[in-house]
Write an enzyme that holds these catalytic residues in place. Sequence first.
Site, PDB file in Angstrom:
ATOM      1  CE  LYS A 155      -4.366   1.557   2.360  1.00  0.00           C
ATOM      2  NZ  LYS A 155      -5.084   1.798   0.909  1.00  0.00           N
TER       3      LYS A 155
HETATM    4  N1  PMP Z   1      -7.778  -2.039  -3.342  1.00  0.00           N
HETATM    5  C1  PMP Z   1      -7.169  -0.656  -3.218  1.00  0.00           C
HETATM    6  C2  PMP Z   1      -6.475  -0.059  -4.416  1.00  0.00           C
HETATM    7  C3  PMP Z   1      -7.474  -0.087  -2.008  1.00  0.00           C
HETATM    8  O1  PMP Z   1      -6.614   1.262  -1.865  1.00  0.00           O
HETATM    9  C4  PMP Z   1      -7.870  -0.443  -1.026  1.00  0.00           C
HETATM   10  C5  PMP Z   1      -8.129  -0.015   0.327  1.00  0.00           C
HETATM   11  N2  PMP Z   1      -6.978   0.071   1.113  1.00  0.00           N
HETATM   12  C6  PMP Z   1      -8.435  -1.793  -1.051  1.00  0.00           C
HETATM   13  C7  PMP Z   1      -8.347  -2.411  -2.426  1.00  0.00           C
HETATM   14  C8  PMP Z   1      -9.185  -2.545   0.062  1.00  0.00           C
HETATM   15  O2  PMP Z   1      -8.359  -2.918   0.847  1.00  0.00           O
HETATM   16  P1  PMP Z   1      -8.879  -3.086   2.347  1.00  0.00           P
HETATM   17  O3  PMP Z   1      -9.878  -3.929   2.511  1.00  0.00           O
HETATM   18  O4  PMP Z   1      -7.347  -3.548   2.978  1.00  0.00           O
HETATM   19  O5  PMP Z   1      -8.980  -1.757   2.929  1.00  0.00           O
END
Ligand code: PMP
Length: 303
Positions: A155
């Site tokens: 991330k």
């Molecule tokens: N894809 C992207 C590109 C994101 O930014 C997020 C948010 N973090 C997600 C998927 C979903 O991830 P999560 O469920 O861990 O928040």
Amino acid sequence: MAYYNENTVLWLDGNIVKASEAKTDLYGQSLHYGYAVFEGIRSYRTAAGATRIFKEVEHYDRLRRSAEALNMPYRYTTSELIEATYDILEKNKLQDAYIRPVVYGPANMSFSPNTESYTVIQVWEMAPFLGEKLLRVMTSSFQRPNPKGFKIEAKASGHYVNSILASQEAKAKGFDEALLTDMNGFIAEGPGANMFFEKDGKLFTPAPGNILPGITRATVLEIAAELGIPVEEGQYTIQQLKTADAAFFCGTAAEVIGWDSIDNTKFPTPWKDTTGRRIQQAYMDRVTEQQHQTAKQTQLATA
Ligand code: PMP
């Protein structure tokens, strides 16, 4: 939106600092090149009135893996950062909150690795979910970054230029959100959320490889298994999606949110009758630790 006021405090490498007085270096490598990693985490006021960070270990473990993927020094254990987060939530008197930890680098205009990094944890209020609005989604002209060009499972801040471009394009065209394909044209994810679609009682979701494999996505898979809903992970096209019964996004901030349409093709099943709606309800019960007694349990309890 006002993220802080004169009373807000944040956690900066072990110090509690007023948000309005915290400083960063304008010569920082992270600001100039998007070379930082972060998390998006939620805390909730539970049914019993407590404050709970949802999947806190998973989020802070991912933060560490993201930092390692980008060769950034990482100074804290997951439990130290969880403790710091509960502390900063309490100091800001927040229960339903969004939590944003960021790991960023020092002044460095070169591309060389750093011997130090900084960690900040910011929190702000998040109103409880009302989510009955369904999203009109548009296939983006932008594709997700090529995993051979980026550590796609990290991330990383710089990846979000892609998300911003896609989301802004969709909104400028009158849609609520974008859906991005991967470099091969298969469905990938939204700018900040994963997606599932539903056909004949079965759920389908893009397999890991070209997506951020979300913590909410993993939770949806857990819930589907519990509810006995079959799920397939694979490579799917926009054409296939257009023949689906329903679809939804899932993510920490988005939670579980249903779609009205893709590229103006409406999904035929009313949201209230979808598997997605059942999963949405189960998800909200989980994050707020709401216990639903089954008829049998109630009988036993009153017997
Ligand atoms: N894809 C992207 C590109 C994101 O930014 C997020 C948010 N973090 C997600 C998927 C979903 O991830 P999560 O469920 O861990 O928040």
